[in-house]
Design a protein around this motif. Structure first.
Motif, PDB file in Angstrom:
ATOM      1  N   GLY A   1     -29.682  42.661 -53.419  1.00  0.00           N
ATOM      2  CA  GLY A   1     -30.377  42.944 -52.176  1.00  0.00           C
ATOM      3  C   GLY A   1     -29.467  43.650 -51.200  1.00  0.00           C
ATOM      4  O   GLY A   1     -28.303  43.909 -51.490  1.00  0.00           O
ATOM      5  N   THR A   2     -29.987  43.961 -50.022  1.00  0.00           N
ATOM      6  CA  THR A   2     -29.361  44.800 -49.002  1.00  0.00           C
ATOM      7  C   THR A   2     -29.140  46.194 -49.592  1.00  0.00           C
ATOM      8  O   THR A   2     -29.726  46.549 -50.608  1.00  0.00           O
ATOM      9  N   TYR A   3     -28.301  46.993 -48.979  1.00  0.00           N
ATOM     10  CA  TYR A   3     -27.880  48.259 -49.590  1.00  0.00           C
ATOM     11  C   TYR A   3     -26.357  48.354 -49.559  1.00  0.00           C
ATOM     12  O   TYR A   3     -25.787  49.436 -49.561  1.00  0.00           O
ATOM     13  N   LEU A   4     -25.717  47.170 -49.531  1.00  0.00           N
ATOM     14  CA  LEU A   4     -24.264  47.099 -49.443  1.00  0.00           C
ATOM     15  C   LEU A   4     -23.654  46.757 -50.789  1.00  0.00           C
ATOM     16  O   LEU A   4     -24.230  45.999 -51.573  1.00  0.00           O
ATOM     17  N   LEU A   5     -22.477  47.309 -51.041  1.00  0.00           N
ATOM     18  CA  LEU A   5     -21.708  46.980 -52.236  1.00  0.00           C
ATOM     19  C   LEU A   5     -20.327  46.501 -51.792  1.00  0.00           C
ATOM     20  O   LEU A   5     -19.692  47.123 -50.932  1.00  0.00           O
ATOM     21  N   TRP A   6     -19.890  45.395 -52.379  1.00  0.00           N
ATOM     22  CA  TRP A   6     -18.578  44.832 -52.073  1.00  0.00           C
ATOM     23  C   TRP A   6     -17.647  45.198 -53.219  1.00  0.00           C
ATOM     24  O   TRP A   6     -17.790  44.702 -54.328  1.00  0.00           O
TER      25      TRP A   6
END
Length: 385
Positions: A320-325
């Motif tokens: 989910g979200t559009y963030l990548l860690w």
């Protein structure tokens, strides 16, 4: 609708924070830091604002019944929360402002507030700025995703005499979408130790393969001890039109929270923001569905790019979200060197060291951009690494 999401717009010259910072003065800079999308706000939101502007007066106002029915309808349709009433909902100027009001309402200066790490950097600013103590519980990488260490969470809560738990659901920056079992377990810890919960659920709409589960819905205790905060601003890319709302089901807790909100005058609504929210929730269900499919594809492409080309980089599977860690530490790379390398290639990421109690060598990547631009990002990463 993919063609619309693929459209590239020049945001420079419009006071866009995301595009105003170019520390390496690269002529073709691509920012992937601040969490807003380089995807156009949908026409039905713009049209809703424009329709209101047909009337020449923008004086004092209060949101009407249509505004609140749009929220209740969206909550029921998207999250299955059919038991909400008009009284449960209150306007907030922003989710972060609501978080600050909730921290003031639930705690006193010097009290501990528990936050998961890595975490949203502004949580630390709010907690520390209000004179409370930031207490962290670290998420654990299990080789596939980040998970809650329940034993550590409970130990931190007890040993630090925590008075509130600030939960980000879905999680920023890892993109985790918490399962019902995880949410129930976290609620159980808080119930055992009398810790109320502030649930930042601004990412609730951007869930790829399952419906979002509101924290207040996981148990009777959670329903009576949670201040939940939502907004359409991430979903419909309208963060510059600040608007949010709170959901508090317990009348006593609601009165306590709203008294704090009103004392700061921070939750006074904006006329055009209210029109934007109403239009988004009345007309945006299908658009949001198409957007989630597009963002899922973007984040999966990015994760696969790293897995195939740089298997030493730890990248959680997108949920989910559009963030990548992105964790480069297994490759022996630190944040300073990474940021300098990428910056000279015109790529700007968030420094993971700002994401609450986390080590050197991690970056946060915003993948919410037209796909042609994302492919250019991959090309430049390849040159850098």
């Amino acid at each position: 609708m993919t063609e619309q999401f693929d459209q590239i717009y020049d945001r420079r010259g419009y006071n866009c924070i995301k595009w105003s910072r170019n520390p390496y003065d690269h002529p073709d800079f691509i920012p992937m830091g601040i969490a807003d999308m380089d995807i156009a706000t949908p026409d039905f939101v713009i049209d809703g604002i424009r329709k209101r502007l047909d009337h020449p007066m923008l004086g004092y106002f209060r949101p009407d019944e249509r505004f609140f029915q749009a929220i209740l309808g969206w909550q029921k349709e998207q999250y299955g929360t059919a038991d909400l009433s008009r009284e449960d909902v209150a306007v907030q100027t922003s989710v972060l402002g609501g978080v600050a009001s909730a921290v003031r309402a639930l705690t006193e200066p010097g009290d501990g507030v528990l936050v998961q790490a890595p975490g949203y950097f502004n949580f630390a600013q709010v907690i520390n700025g209000l004179g409370r103590r930031l207490v962290t519980t670290r998420l654990v990488w299990d080789g596939e995703m980040y998970r809650v260490d329940l034993e550590q969470m409970e130990r931190q809560a007890v040993e630090n005499h925590v008075k509130a738990f600030l939960l980000c659901s879905p999680h920023n920056p890892t993109g985790r979408v918490w399962s019902r079992e995880e949410l129930e377990a976290m609620a159980g810890i808080c119930r055992r130790h009398g810790i109320p919960v502030i649930a930042d659920e601004i990412w609730a709409d951007l869930v790829f393969d399952k419906a979002h589960i509101p924290f207040h819905s996981v148990s009777e205790w959670a329903a009576h001890n949670t201040i939940s905060l939502y907004a359409p601003t991430k979903t419909f890319n309208m963060a510059g039109i600040t608007i949010a709302y709170s959901v508090v089901k317990n009348p006593e807790l609601r009165e306590r929270f709203e008294r704090e909100c009103q004392s700061s005058h921070y939750n006074l609504p904006n006329l055009l923001s209210a029109e934007a929210l109403t239009a988004a929730y009345e007309s945006g269900a299908e658009w949001k569905k198409e957007l989630c499919a597009y963002l899922k594809n973007n984040t999966e492409l990015a994760a696969e790019f790293f897995h195939q080309n740089y298997p030493g980089v730890i990248v959680p599977a997108p949920q989910g979200t559009y963030l990548l860690w992105l964790d480069f530490r297994p490759m022996g790379l630190g944040s300073d060197g990474l940021l300098e390398r990428f910056g000279k290639a015109g790529l700007y990421f968030n420094d993971g060291r700002t994401c609450i109690d986390y080590g050197d060598g991690c970056l946060r990547m915003n993948a919410a951009m037209p796909r042609p631009r994302l492919l250019e990002v991959f090309r430049r990463i390849g040159e850098v690494l």
